[in-house]
Scaffold this active site. Structure first.
Site, PDB file in Angstrom:
ATOM      1  N   SER A  67       0.795  -1.239   0.000  1.00  0.00           N
ATOM      2  CA  SER A  67       0.000   0.000   0.000  1.00  0.00           C
ATOM      3  C   SER A  67       0.822   1.281   0.000  1.00  0.00           C
ATOM      4  O   SER A  67       0.260   2.366  -0.163  1.00  0.00           O
ATOM      5  CB  SER A  67      -0.932   0.017   1.206  1.00  0.00           C
ATOM      6  OG  SER A  67      -2.001  -0.844   0.965  1.00  0.00           O
ATOM      7  N   LYS A  70       0.353   3.465  -2.899  1.00  0.00           N
ATOM      8  CA  LYS A  70      -0.806   4.370  -3.014  1.00  0.00           C
ATOM      9  C   LYS A  70      -0.397   5.845  -2.973  1.00  0.00           C
ATOM     10  O   LYS A  70      -1.078   6.700  -3.531  1.00  0.00           O
ATOM     11  CB  LYS A  70      -1.824   4.055  -1.906  1.00  0.00           C
ATOM     12  CG  LYS A  70      -2.475   2.690  -2.116  1.00  0.00           C
ATOM     13  CD  LYS A  70      -3.282   2.207  -0.924  1.00  0.00           C
ATOM     14  CE  LYS A  70      -3.869   0.826  -1.225  1.00  0.00           C
ATOM     15  NZ  LYS A  70      -4.341   0.104  -0.054  1.00  0.00           N
ATOM     16  N   TYR A 194      -3.726  -2.499 -10.027  1.00  0.00           N
ATOM     17  CA  TYR A 194      -3.607  -2.330  -8.578  1.00  0.00           C
ATOM     18  C   TYR A 194      -2.713  -3.417  -7.960  1.00  0.00           C
ATOM     19  O   TYR A 194      -1.813  -3.122  -7.165  1.00  0.00           O
ATOM     20  CB  TYR A 194      -5.010  -2.333  -7.943  1.00  0.00           C
ATOM     21  CG  TYR A 194      -4.976  -2.304  -6.435  1.00  0.00           C
ATOM     22  CD1 TYR A 194      -4.708  -1.128  -5.745  1.00  0.00           C
ATOM     23  CD2 TYR A 194      -5.184  -3.471  -5.698  1.00  0.00           C
ATOM     24  CE1 TYR A 194      -4.650  -1.105  -4.359  1.00  0.00           C
ATOM     25  CE2 TYR A 194      -5.126  -3.455  -4.315  1.00  0.00           C
ATOM     26  CZ  TYR A 194      -4.866  -2.281  -3.650  1.00  0.00           C
ATOM     27  OH  TYR A 194      -4.792  -2.264  -2.278  1.00  0.00           O
ATOM     28  N   VAL A 264       1.204  -3.755   3.833  1.00  0.00           N
ATOM     29  CA  VAL A 264       1.157  -5.043   4.526  1.00  0.00           C
ATOM     30  C   VAL A 264       2.400  -5.907   4.287  1.00  0.00           C
ATOM     31  O   VAL A 264       2.548  -6.959   4.903  1.00  0.00           O
ATOM     32  CB  VAL A 264      -0.108  -5.875   4.204  1.00  0.00           C
ATOM     33  CG1 VAL A 264      -1.346  -5.301   4.853  1.00  0.00           C
ATOM     34  CG2 VAL A 264      -0.282  -6.099   2.724  1.00  0.00           C
TER      35      VAL A 264
HETATM   36  N1  GLN Z   1      -2.300  -5.319  -1.792  1.00  0.00           N
HETATM   37  C1  GLN Z   1      -2.823  -5.187  -0.470  1.00  0.00           C
HETATM   38  C2  GLN Z   1      -4.325  -5.329  -0.474  1.00  0.00           C
HETATM   39  O1  GLN Z   1      -4.954  -4.762  -1.287  1.00  0.00           O
HETATM   40  C3  GLN Z   1      -2.415  -3.858   0.077  1.00  0.00           C
HETATM   41  C4  GLN Z   1      -2.947  -3.600   1.462  1.00  0.00           C
HETATM   42  C5  GLN Z   1      -1.968  -2.927   2.350  1.00  0.00           C
HETATM   43  O2  GLN Z   1      -0.775  -2.888   2.114  1.00  0.00           O
HETATM   44  N2  GLN Z   1      -2.466  -2.439   3.446  1.00  0.00           N
HETATM   45  O3  GLN Z   1      -4.899  -6.007   0.305  1.00  0.00           O
END
Ligand code: GLN
Length: 310
Positions: A67, A70, A194, A264
């Site tokens: 994430s 993002k 994504y 994550v």
């Molecule tokens: N690719 C992960 C998801 O969409 C990213 C989530 C994250 O890093 N918090 O679940």
């Protein structure tokens, strides 16, 4: 004038102080390719606006930025759409988990902010408009290579594939957004882009370098290239501070006091405005899905440098 801190000894101290905590938290196991990572890794890298670099631990091992991507897709989308982006995504902390769907129903398909999954899917959808999935993925990867000043930055195809096979919640979010008319591209293409942006594989050193423009009003201070405007940089940092750690954003602001974005994969990018970008990585996550040791390390770093914005 600030005293220039001895960053080499500071990162060494932070690294030593993390020893007793290594392995804490739980590695993300809902993406099978991430579940295999050893939770005892810890790395830290700082790149300052005046070109100093300090790194310690596993700062040169690659990890899945997830994430944290993002922040970078938001930068691209703001440059593409300007303020029109805010017609499709909000700017408020969600107070919910990163992959929550509940608010979308109540708020008619407008995600609370661009740093939760629903908001990031809308951001990715805006990047896809006018091109196909492969071109968009290539554009994002190219942007990251340019920012990191390193052509070796790449996407881990195995992680992207692993998430594509298990990304049912993200598929639900994308379908829900489409149901409200807030996703325009083909759902499979939005998800493909994504999952690929999340699967960008970077080291702490590369990630801190890539985030440096956010510490310098949108200009890369080392090669003097403008990445985005000063106004957008201010907004991106504000969103990182208020939304970058999902429902634990308040706790991160309280403990660390820097704009930050977690993933994550266990990485966190933090920005010390006017000073430096910092990347930490440790795969064990707390209950909110943020790196347990990573946040602890940033808390320690800020106590040693005095870099909190508060
Ligand atoms: N690719 C992960 C998801 O969409 C990213 C989530 C994250 O890093 N918090 O679940």
């Amino acid at each position: 004038m600030d005293q220039v801190p001895d960053l080499a000894s500071i990162v060494t101290t932070v690294c030593q102080d993390m020893e007793t905590h290594l392995g804490r938290g739980r590695v993300a196991d809902y993406i099978p390719a991430l579940a295999r990572v050893d939770p005892r890794h810890f790395g830290i890298a700082i790149v300052t606006c005046d070109g100093r670099i300090a790194a310690a631990g596993d700062a040169d091992l690659t990890f899945s930025i997830q994430s944290i991507s993002k922040v970078f897709t938001l930068t691209l989308a703001l440059d593409k759409l300007g303020a029109d982006l805010w017609d499709r995504v909000g700017r408020e902390p969600s107070g919910s988990r990163f992959n929550s769907i509940v608010q979308l129903e109540q708020e008619k398909g407008i995600p609370r902010n661009p740093l939760i999954n629903a908001g990031a899917l809308v951001v990715t959808d805006t990047l896809l408009e006018g091109g196909d999935a492969s071109e968009t993925i290539a554009k994002i990867a190219d942007f990251m290579q340019r920012l990191a000043d390193d052509d070796s930055v790449s996407i881990d195809a195995e992680v992207a594939q692993s998430e594509a096979e298990t990304g049912f919640r993200n598929a639900s979010l994308a379908n829900f957004l489409r149901g409200f008319g807030n996703l325009k591209g083909p759902i499979d293409d939005v998800l493909r882009v994504y999952f690929n942006q999340c699967a960008l594989s970077m080291t702490c050193r590369q990630l801190a370098r890539a985030g440096l423009f956010l510490a310098n009003n949108g200009v890369d201070p080392l090669n003097h290239t403008r990445v985005t405007t000063a106004g957008r940089t201010r907004r991106i940092n504000a969103l990182m501070m208020t939304c970058g750690h999902y429902d634990a954003s308040g706790d991160f602001a309280f403990r660390v006091g820097l704009p930050g974005k977690s993933g994550v994969g266990g990485g966190i990018l933090a920005i010390a405005p006017g000073r430096a970008a910092i990347a930490v990585w440790s795969p064990g996550l707390n209950a909110a899905g943020n790196s347990y040791v990573g946040a602890l390390a940033l808390e320690r770093l800020v106590s040693l440098t005095g870099w909190s914005v508060f």
